[in-house]
Design a protein around this motif. Sequence first.
Motif, PDB file in Angstrom:
ATOM      1  N   GLU A   1       0.786  -1.167   0.113  1.00  0.00           N
ATOM      2  CA  GLU A   1       0.081   0.151   0.076  1.00  0.00           C
ATOM      3  C   GLU A   1       0.990   1.248  -0.052  1.00  0.00           C
ATOM      4  O   GLU A   1       0.677   2.159  -0.634  1.00  0.00           O
ATOM      5  CB  GLU A   1      -0.969  -0.050   1.258  1.00  0.00           C
ATOM      6  N   CYS A   2       1.848   1.272   0.764  1.00  0.00           N
ATOM      7  CA  CYS A   2       2.659   2.587   1.053  1.00  0.00           C
ATOM      8  C   CYS A   2       3.577   2.630  -0.405  1.00  0.00           C
ATOM      9  O   CYS A   2       3.687   3.807  -1.087  1.00  0.00           O
ATOM     10  CB  CYS A   2       3.637   2.165   2.154  1.00  0.00           C
TER      11      CYS A   2
ATOM     12  N   GLU B   1       1.137   4.155  -3.040  1.00  0.00           N
ATOM     13  CA  GLU B   1       0.879   5.435  -2.787  1.00  0.00           C
ATOM     14  C   GLU B   1       1.975   6.181  -3.291  1.00  0.00           C
ATOM     15  O   GLU B   1       1.884   7.382  -3.823  1.00  0.00           O
ATOM     16  CB  GLU B   1       0.486   5.521  -1.142  1.00  0.00           C
TER      17      GLU B   1
END
Length: 238
Positions: free
Chosen positions: A147-148, A151
Amino acid sequence: MSAPSRDGSAELARTRSGRQADRDEPADWVQALGCSGPEQDRAMRQLHSLMLRAAGHQVSRMRSALPDSSPGAVDVIVNQAADEAMTALLAKLHTFEGRSRFTTWAYKFAILQVATDVRRLQWQHREVRLRDLDLESAPADVGRSPECVAEAGDLASALAQSMRTVLTPHQRRVAIALLVDGVPIDVLAERLGTSRGALYKTVHDARCRLRADLTSRGYLAPAARPEVRPSQPLAGTP
């Protein structure tokens, strides 16, 4: 007992000279340096001695960063930095406001000059490439959650698009050289034949353009505006 090294002897001589200068320093440096005659000559000698001590101290702290740290090379750097710092200080003598000791103010000139000279020496034989944006050469994320990574990748792509659309080629290359490649600003100014101030303005304008574009596209929150409180009426007024 072994004899002191040449570098140590030079430092010892500067220290002894400094102790004597501290005892004889002017009560009012600005007045002494701004007058004429023997008083000014004495103050100039004392200021140069102060600059030598300050430069010598700073060079000793940064010695590991020098391409050539031999005693002869160190002496050259110390003397050159002291001379240039003294010239810079005298040009700004009228700006001294007395908020600190004059000697403390003067020390800063020498420290900054040494830092500039050492950076220049570090980059003396290094090529400065004004390259354009290249996301493919960015290091891969390691140890971060998917997810990081996703993003960060989305923001990086948005930033790349902003850099291509709202910055001029000159702004883009200067920003990459200073903010990504870590080229010292005084080195870049020297290579481009421009001034530090001009490069600061280029980077400032680039940051403003990027922030405005990323904010308008929802990637950055709008900058908080300072709260404006209504003024209170004076007593006796409606």
